[in-house]
Write an enzyme that holds these catalytic residues in place. Structure first.
Site, PDB file in Angstrom:
ATOM      1  N   GLY A  43       0.832  -1.198   0.000  1.00  0.00           N
ATOM      2  CA  GLY A  43       0.000   0.000   0.000  1.00  0.00           C
ATOM      3  C   GLY A  43       0.872   1.256   0.000  1.00  0.00           C
ATOM      4  O   GLY A  43       1.334   1.674  -1.053  1.00  0.00           O
ATOM      5  N   SER A 115       6.103  -4.641  -2.357  1.00  0.00           N
ATOM      6  CA  SER A 115       5.837  -3.234  -2.600  1.00  0.00           C
ATOM      7  C   SER A 115       6.183  -2.401  -1.355  1.00  0.00           C
ATOM      8  O   SER A 115       7.338  -2.377  -0.943  1.00  0.00           O
ATOM      9  CB  SER A 115       4.381  -3.053  -3.044  1.00  0.00           C
ATOM     10  OG  SER A 115       4.162  -1.762  -3.544  1.00  0.00           O
ATOM     11  N   TRP A 116       5.209  -1.737  -0.720  1.00  0.00           N
ATOM     12  CA  TRP A 116       5.479  -1.016   0.530  1.00  0.00           C
ATOM     13  C   TRP A 116       5.892  -1.978   1.636  1.00  0.00           C
ATOM     14  O   TRP A 116       6.644  -1.625   2.540  1.00  0.00           O
ATOM     15  CB  TRP A 116       4.236  -0.212   0.933  1.00  0.00           C
ATOM     16  CG  TRP A 116       4.091   0.065   2.395  1.00  0.00           C
ATOM     17  CD1 TRP A 116       3.274  -0.585   3.282  1.00  0.00           C
ATOM     18  CD2 TRP A 116       4.775   1.075   3.170  1.00  0.00           C
ATOM     19  NE1 TRP A 116       3.408  -0.045   4.549  1.00  0.00           N
ATOM     20  CE2 TRP A 116       4.316   0.973   4.501  1.00  0.00           C
ATOM     21  CE3 TRP A 116       5.721   2.051   2.853  1.00  0.00           C
ATOM     22  CZ2 TRP A 116       4.766   1.811   5.517  1.00  0.00           C
ATOM     23  CZ3 TRP A 116       6.188   2.890   3.868  1.00  0.00           C
ATOM     24  CH2 TRP A 116       5.707   2.766   5.169  1.00  0.00           C
ATOM     25  N   ASP A 271       9.128  -3.591 -13.593  1.00  0.00           N
ATOM     26  CA  ASP A 271       8.327  -2.963 -12.543  1.00  0.00           C
ATOM     27  C   ASP A 271       8.410  -1.446 -12.683  1.00  0.00           C
ATOM     28  O   ASP A 271       9.460  -0.847 -12.422  1.00  0.00           O
ATOM     29  CB  ASP A 271       8.847  -3.414 -11.171  1.00  0.00           C
ATOM     30  CG  ASP A 271       7.922  -3.024 -10.036  1.00  0.00           C
ATOM     31  OD1 ASP A 271       7.225  -2.001 -10.151  1.00  0.00           O
ATOM     32  OD2 ASP A 271       7.907  -3.744  -9.021  1.00  0.00           O
ATOM     33  N   HIS A 299       5.249  -4.984 -11.651  1.00  0.00           N
ATOM     34  CA  HIS A 299       4.881  -4.856 -10.246  1.00  0.00           C
ATOM     35  C   HIS A 299       3.881  -5.923  -9.826  1.00  0.00           C
ATOM     36  O   HIS A 299       3.877  -6.356  -8.668  1.00  0.00           O
ATOM     37  CB  HIS A 299       4.290  -3.466  -9.986  1.00  0.00           C
ATOM     38  CG  HIS A 299       4.260  -3.079  -8.545  1.00  0.00           C
ATOM     39  ND1 HIS A 299       5.407  -2.793  -7.827  1.00  0.00           N
ATOM     40  CD2 HIS A 299       3.232  -2.936  -7.665  1.00  0.00           C
ATOM     41  CE1 HIS A 299       5.080  -2.492  -6.582  1.00  0.00           C
ATOM     42  NE2 HIS A 299       3.777  -2.573  -6.455  1.00  0.00           N
TER      43      HIS A 299
END
Length: 319
Positions: A43, A115-116, A271, A299
């Site tokens: 996120g 990701s995050w 990505d 991604h």
């Protein structure tokens, strides 16, 4: 390639009281006596996946997944204006992870995220290396300001029409300034209609970034109900506009502290949201880490990327 395991549903769930008015939802799947593994979602504000997990051996692993502050099933939800975003910082989120470990009586756990998620995984592991057995991360972001600037400005070179719409989502007198600060301000507006529109504009840009990637999924970010959209964007704008309260290069600069923690980094060559350069720099700074660059992945990953992740999970289950 490891075959998918049968669907595994939670054997336990609950809320962790953080002591400052927040309650963090968590659940456990697999074997209560198995090797602990924490899934750290992306996120920020994306929330933990709700579907049964099939990549983890339910006989070998005790899988823990949770909703970070103010998203998913955690309360108060960031779609509610009264939720205090000043209590949602990287320091708070690391503290929640450690508090959850203590609450569940876990000595050490494997950390997994995409990701995050790698930002929190790395920040936690640098602070508590003795609590981490292994790390498996994918689509790596360390939330440097240079990475944030790429995602919300630089990538616009490839999707200029979509980026113009993203820029034009903020008031005209703020379009030449810090767009993330402007969006963060919009997401604090008491008028729900304003928050809904800002969230939709932000998520349309997030979707556009991955449009041309291999395996890009239409509506990957915007395909969620409206409260979840508002929470996602409010948390993203809040955290990213503050550079996640990290010094530039802090996580990569401190990656030497992860020496002795086996790590697997899986990164898509294409990505667009989290370019491969960050994973490359991290792998060079982290003694013993293994980097896998996946040629057909962006991604959103790919079958090949998923296979490498599952191989790492399988490798570490009996370690």
């Amino acid at each position: 390639m490891v075959d998918f395991y049968p669907p595994t549903s939670p054997f336990d769930s609950g809320f962790l009281d953080t002591g400052d008015g927040n309650r963090v939802y968590y659940e456990q799947l697999g074997n209560p006596e198995g090797k602990p593994a924490l899934m750290v979602h992306g996120g920020p504000g994306g929330g933990a996946m709700r579907r049964p997990t099939r990549s983890w051996d339910p006989e070998a692993y005790r899988i823990i997944r949770y909703d970070q502050r103010n998203c998913g099933r955690s309360t108060p939800h960031a779609s509610v204006p009264a939720a205090d975003m000043s209590l949602n910082t990287t320091r708070h989120l690391i503290g929640d992870m450690e508090r959850l470990r203590e609450h569940l009586g876990i000595e050490k756990w494997l950390l997994n995220g995409a990701s995050w998620g790698p930002t929190l995984v790395l920040a936690y592991a640098v602070q508590y290396p003795e609590r981490v057995s292994e790390i498996v991360i994918q689509a790596v972001m360390t939330t440097r300001r240079s990475e944030i600037d790429w995602l919300y400005r630089g990538a616009g070179r490839f999707r200029p029409e979509a980026w113009d719409r993203f820029r034009d989502g903020v008031p005209k007198d703020e379009r030449d300034g810090d767009l993330l600060v402007a969006y963060a301000r919009l997401m604090e507006n008491p008028d729900r209609a304003i928050r809904e529109k800002a969230a939709a504009d932000w998520l349309a840009w997030e979707d556009a970034v991955i449009t041309g990637e291999p395996n890009g999924v239409p509506g990957m970010y915007s395909d969620r109900e409206v409260d979840a959209q508002i929470a996602f964007v409010r948390i993203c704008a809040h955290i990213f506009s503050n550079g996640a309260w990290l010094e530039e290069d802090q996580l990569i600069r401190n990656a030497h502290k992860l020496a002795g923690i086996p790590g697997v980094i899986v990164q898509g060559r294409h990505d667009m949201g989290c370019p491969v350069q960050t994973a490359w720099e991290l792998a060079k700074a982290w003694p013993g880490a293994r980097l896998h660059i996946i040629e057909d992945a962006g991604h959103a990953g790919s079958d090949a990327a998923g296979e490498v992740v599952r191989d790492a999970i399988e490798e570490f289950k009996n370690r």
